[in-house]
Design an enzyme around this catalytic site. Structure first.
Site, mmCIF file in Angstrom:
data_model
loop_
_atom_site.group_PDB
_atom_site.id
_atom_site.type_symbol
_atom_site.label_atom_id
_atom_site.label_comp_id
_atom_site.label_asym_id
_atom_site.label_seq_id
_atom_site.Cartn_x
_atom_site.Cartn_y
_atom_site.Cartn_z
ATOM 1 N N ASN A 1 60.476 42.839 34.933
ATOM 2 C CA ASN A 1 60.423 41.781 33.919
ATOM 3 C C ASN A 1 60.631 42.388 32.535
ATOM 4 O OD1 ASN A 1 57.726 42.378 32.657
ATOM 5 N ND2 ASN A 1 57.081 42.070 34.792
ATOM 6 N N ASP B 1 54.218 39.496 40.637
ATOM 7 C CA ASP B 1 53.431 38.723 41.604
ATOM 8 C C ASP B 1 53.949 38.922 43.027
ATOM 9 O OD1 ASP B 1 51.600 37.489 39.843
ATOM 10 O OD2 ASP B 1 53.221 36.199 39.120
ATOM 11 N N LYS C 1 70.291 53.365 49.662
ATOM 12 C CA LYS C 1 70.924 52.293 48.894
ATOM 13 C C LYS C 1 71.537 51.253 49.832
ATOM 14 C CE LYS C 1 74.456 51.173 45.589
ATOM 15 N NZ LYS C 1 75.766 51.517 45.075
ATOM 16 N N PHE D 1 45.740 38.029 30.032
ATOM 17 C CA PHE D 1 46.767 37.302 29.286
ATOM 18 C C PHE D 1 47.399 36.316 30.258
ATOM 19 C CE2 PHE D 1 47.966 39.194 25.142
ATOM 20 C CZ PHE D 1 47.003 40.186 25.079
ATOM 21 N N LYS E 1 43.483 29.422 34.444
ATOM 22 C CA LYS E 1 43.532 30.804 34.936
ATOM 23 C C LYS E 1 42.241 31.553 34.600
ATOM 24 C CE LYS E 1 48.397 32.020 35.168
ATOM 25 N NZ LYS E 1 49.540 32.665 34.587
ATOM 26 N N LYS F 1 40.234 33.073 37.642
ATOM 27 C CA LYS F 1 40.145 34.526 37.801
ATOM 28 C C LYS F 1 38.773 35.057 37.383
ATOM 29 C CE LYS F 1 45.129 35.313 37.527
ATOM 30 N NZ LYS F 1 46.115 36.381 37.647
HETATM 31 O O1 PMT Z 1 54.905 43.958 26.644
HETATM 32 P P1 PMT Z 1 55.407 43.019 25.555
HETATM 33 O O2 PMT Z 1 56.911 43.022 25.440
HETATM 34 O O3 PMT Z 1 54.727 43.272 24.233
HETATM 35 O O4 PMT Z 1 55.037 41.535 25.992
HETATM 36 C C1 PMT Z 1 53.689 41.142 26.040
HETATM 37 C C2 PMT Z 1 53.399 40.228 27.228
HETATM 38 C C3 PMT Z 1 54.167 38.935 27.092
HETATM 39 C C4 PMT Z 1 53.789 40.924 28.546
HETATM 40 C C5 PMT Z 1 51.848 39.999 27.210
HETATM 41 O O5 PMT Z 1 51.473 39.437 26.001
HETATM 42 C C6 PMT Z 1 51.409 39.097 28.346
HETATM 43 O O6 PMT Z 1 51.412 37.881 28.253
HETATM 44 N N1 PMT Z 1 50.977 39.736 29.468
HETATM 45 C C7 PMT Z 1 50.575 39.053 30.705
HETATM 46 C C8 PMT Z 1 51.796 38.707 31.524
HETATM 47 C C9 PMT Z 1 51.413 38.116 32.876
HETATM 48 O O7 PMT Z 1 51.540 38.785 33.858
HETATM 49 O O8 PMT Z 1 50.868 36.915 32.830
HETATM 50 P P2 PMT Z 1 50.396 36.085 34.161
HETATM 51 O O9 PMT Z 1 50.025 34.746 33.629
HETATM 52 O O10 PMT Z 1 51.421 36.169 35.215
HETATM 53 O O11 PMT Z 1 49.112 36.851 34.657
HETATM 54 C C10 PMT Z 1 47.792 36.517 34.228
HETATM 55 C C11 PMT Z 1 46.933 37.765 34.153
HETATM 56 O O12 PMT Z 1 46.756 38.321 35.467
HETATM 57 C C12 PMT Z 1 47.511 38.881 33.303
HETATM 58 O O13 PMT Z 1 46.450 39.448 32.549
HETATM 59 C C13 PMT Z 1 48.069 39.871 34.316
HETATM 60 O O14 PMT Z 1 48.004 41.205 33.816
HETATM 61 C C14 PMT Z 1 47.146 39.662 35.498
HETATM 62 N N2 PMT Z 1 47.788 39.905 36.798
HETATM 63 C C15 PMT Z 1 48.889 39.203 37.182
HETATM 64 C C16 PMT Z 1 49.452 39.424 38.429
HETATM 65 C C17 PMT Z 1 48.867 40.385 39.278
HETATM 66 N N3 PMT Z 1 49.392 40.632 40.474
HETATM 67 N N4 PMT Z 1 47.784 41.057 38.894
HETATM 68 C C18 PMT Z 1 47.219 40.823 37.667
HETATM 69 O O15 PMT Z 1 46.225 41.439 37.324
#
Ligand code: PMT
Length: 408
Positions: free
Chosen positions: A207, A276, A286, A325, A339, A343
């Site tokens: 991503n 995810d 490859k 986040f 969320k 969580k």
């Molecule tokens: O890195 P930059 O370019 O500065 O950009 C910043 C950002 C946009 C990446 C950052 O601000 C941000 O939003 N990060 C969270 C991105 C994300 O994965 O969001 P989500 O809504 O899919 O996940 C929710 C939370 O669960 C997040 O804290 C994530 O770290 C966590 N997560 C998600 C999936 C997973 N398998 N395990 C997790 O712990």
């Protein structure tokens, strides 16, 4: 020891400013009290004079006040301008550069940091005009002590009550000496960047995360005296100086690193954009292209944050404070609230990643910080400033030990 200007404006919480003044003095500071006309209707200046042992400034036009252009002299001398309680009216004056009394002139004249403890009726606080003024001040670097919820003097129950004096004094201390930060000596674990899920040795699913947001958080936590471990996915940006840097590639690697480190962390901030889904079985060599369409089978990755959220509660076993986040493109705040609850985390930072000036791979961000007792919408600003605001919020949790009740 520092000289602090304590601005007191006309709200029922003005009586609590007496305790704030005493609290600052107990920390060894000298306090010069500046009262607005309406503040003096709630509490007599003589009370503050007796406690601060200094003349109280109540008017620009008092005799002797202009021999030394007092608002400029005070502005130069102070290490902090603290306003508690601060009314909607004074917030509006500060935001719009109106200088029609001593306190609003002092705000414009000083280069000292400014800390504001708002107090007002819930509807006033929620009003678009006040929210816009608060955003203007936040963008300008003014810090806030969030108002509390409860019975208001107007008979309402809601948000708007002046924060407790002890919290206001603690926030002032943190601004005066970052080493007094409640994060000093604490272990903060930050994740940053994307994860890459390999399809074969040359291709991956990834991503657009640059790592910038997580790096800003790690740098700010370290500046506040925390011991910082940074778990970073693959990024082009250079990581900031931290105590421990752990490089990972995939969600599985990030999961292993974070779960291993979280037990000794006081705070975990998950700014990483963790994949995810991951290919069920990456090809060893490859993959050759064919004329046919290609279907990839993907497995769910472990949800690291949710797994941390299921750890025994912080009160019982010292679970770290958890901050996530939520990157969303529509119904951002509502989805982030959901969320946060699902969580089981303390703070969720709602991140609108549909905007060109926020989210992935840009230097600015626009977020709403969602906690158990309230929400704080921040205007678009540098990721460094967003990081500082998030850490201010975390510090309030560290200071009060008030965690989010975990789901049963
Ligand atoms: O890195 P930059 O370019 O500065 O950009 C910043 C950002 C946009 C990446 C950052 O601000 C941000 O939003 N990060 C969270 C991105 C994300 O994965 O969001 P989500 O809504 O899919 O996940 C929710 C939370 O669960 C997040 O804290 C994530 O770290 C966590 N997560 C998600 C999936 C997973 N398998 N395990 C997790 O712990």
């Amino acid at each position: 020891m520092a000289l602090i200007a304590l601005g007191v404006t006309g709200g029922i919480g003005a009586y609590k400013a007496i305790e704030v003044c005493r609290g600052l003095q107990k920390q060894g500071h000298d306090v010069v009290v500046v009262m607005t006309r309406s503040a003096a209707r709630f509490v007599g200046p003589v009370t503050f004079e007796a406690i601060s042992r200094r003349p109280v400034i109540t008017s620009q036009w008092k005799r002797g006040m202009n021999a030394d252009i007092e608002h400029v002299a005070v502005a130069d001398a102070i290490a902090l301008l603290l306003v508690a309680p601060c009314t909607a009216n004074m917030i509006g004056k500060f935001a719009n550069g109106i200088a029609d009394d001593f306190l609003s002139s002092l705000y414009l004249a000083t280069r000292a940091p400014v800390l504001v403890a708002p107090a007002m009726n819930s509807n006033m606080l929620a009003h678009e005009a006040v929210q816009r003024n608060l955003q203007t001040l936040t963008a300008r670097g003014v810090r806030f002590v969030e108002p509390g919820e409860g019975y208001l003097a107007c008979g309402w129950i809601g948000k708007g009550r002046l924060a407790e004096p002890v919290d206001i004094v603690a926030a002032a201390q943190r601004m005066l000496s970052p080493s007094q930060s409640s994060l000093a000596g604490r272990h903060v674990l930050v994740t940053a960047g994307p994860t890459y899920e390999d399809i074969d040795p040359v291709r991956y699913i990834g991503n657009r995360s640059s790592g910038r947001m997580g790096f800003a958080l790690a740098a700010e936590a370290r500046r506040r005296g925390a011991r910082v471990t940074l778990v970073a996915g693959p990024t082009r940006l250079e990581a900031p100086a931290v105590d421990e840097l752990v490089r990972v590639r995939s969600a599985a690697e990030m999961h292993a690193a974070v779960m291993g480190l979280a037990a000794r962390a006081d705070v975990v901030v998950m700014a990483a954009a963790v994949a995810d889904y991951t290919p069920v079985e990456p090809a060893a060599g490859k993959m050759a292209k064919t004329e046919a369409a290609l279907a990839l089978r993907l497995d769910r990755t472990p949800d690291i944050l949710a797994e941390l959220g299921r750890l025994p509660s912080r009160a019982a076993a010292g679970r770290p404070i958890l901050v996530g986040f939520a990157a969303e493109t529509a119904d951002v705040v509502a989805k982030a609230r959901e969320k946060r609850a699902r969580k089981g985390v303390d703070l969720m930072v709602a991140n609108d990643v549909s905007r060109a000036d926020a989210g992935f791979d840009v230097t600015t961000n626009a977020v709403t910080i969602i906690g158990a007792t309230g929400e704080r919408e921040l205007p678009v600003q540098a990721k460094e400033q967003v990081a500082a605001a998030i850490l201010d919020q975390i510090e309030q949790l560290v200071g009060t030990h008030a965690g989010t009740p975990l789901p049963a």
